[in-house]
Design a protein around this motif. Sequence first.
Motif, PDB file in Angstrom:
ATOM      1  N   ILE A 290       0.042   7.590   3.130  1.00 53.67           N
ATOM      2  CA  ILE A 290       0.201   9.042   3.142  1.00 53.67           C
ATOM      3  C   ILE A 290      -0.197   9.502   4.533  1.00 53.67           C
ATOM      4  O   ILE A 290      -1.331   9.297   4.953  1.00 53.67           O
TER       5      ILE A 290
ATOM      6  N   SER B  33      -1.192  13.367  -3.932  1.00 54.25           N
ATOM      7  CA  SER B  33      -0.505  12.080  -3.826  1.00 54.25           C
ATOM      8  C   SER B  33      -1.411  10.920  -4.238  1.00 54.25           C
ATOM      9  O   SER B  33      -0.964   9.972  -4.886  1.00 54.25           O
TER      10      SER B  33
ATOM     11  N   SER C 103      -0.742   8.361  -7.211  1.00 56.44           N
ATOM     12  CA  SER C 103      -0.750   6.948  -6.869  1.00 56.44           C
ATOM     13  C   SER C 103      -1.694   6.171  -7.791  1.00 56.44           C
ATOM     14  O   SER C 103      -1.381   5.065  -8.235  1.00 56.44           O
TER      15      SER C 103
ATOM     16  N   ALA D 236       0.835  -1.201   0.000  1.00 55.56           N
ATOM     17  CA  ALA D 236       0.000   0.000   0.000  1.00 55.56           C
ATOM     18  C   ALA D 236       0.867   1.247   0.000  1.00 55.56           C
ATOM     19  O   ALA D 236       2.008   1.214   0.439  1.00 55.56           O
ATOM     20  N   HIS D 237       0.284   2.331  -0.476  1.00 52.96           N
ATOM     21  CA  HIS D 237       0.910   3.640  -0.361  1.00 52.96           C
ATOM     22  C   HIS D 237       0.333   4.282   0.889  1.00 52.96           C
ATOM     23  O   HIS D 237      -0.890   4.386   1.011  1.00 52.96           O
TER      24      HIS D 237
ATOM     25  N   LEU E 275       0.535   4.623 -10.657  1.00 52.53           N
ATOM     26  CA  LEU E 275       0.901   3.360 -10.012  1.00 52.53           C
ATOM     27  C   LEU E 275      -0.267   2.383  -9.859  1.00 52.53           C
ATOM     28  O   LEU E 275      -0.082   1.269  -9.389  1.00 52.53           O
TER      29      LEU E 275
ATOM     30  N   THR F 100      -3.238   2.380  -8.020  1.00 50.87           N
ATOM     31  CA  THR F 100      -4.061   2.123  -6.839  1.00 50.87           C
ATOM     32  C   THR F 100      -5.526   2.409  -7.164  1.00 50.87           C
ATOM     33  O   THR F 100      -5.838   3.277  -7.974  1.00 50.87           O
TER      34      THR F 100
END
Length: 129
Positions: free
Chosen positions: A21, A35, A39, A18-19, A43, A45
């Motif tokens: 933040i 962000s 993401s 996971a990202h 990327l 998500t």
Amino acid sequence: MDARVDPARLLGIAPGDAHVIRNAGGLVTDDALRSLVISHWELGTQEAIVIGHTGCGMTNFTNDTLRRKLVSLGVDAGVSSIDFLPFSDLEASIRTSVRRVTESPLLPDPYVAYGFVYDVASGRLHEVV
């Protein structure tokens, strides 16, 4: 932002899962939204989880009280123009942040967002949204 909250341990995620933040109050600010957009589009998500926590320090002050404190400590350069984004209702704040994600024109429909309160004492999550 709170050091008592370890998102990886709390959610059982490993590096790369996971990202994460983090910011004061767990708020979806313009920068957090930026962000999330990166993401998603760069990327891949597909969803976001907004997690606030009990005992959040953001409920303990107002812009005015923090500004007065900073000025009393000799910090006055531009302090009057900063919104520190304090709030008094944790669950309302989480709902507002989730709404910012789901209503953003920069994220596809549907982009899923969930909201939770983490109870620091019990270690349990309570769904808000």
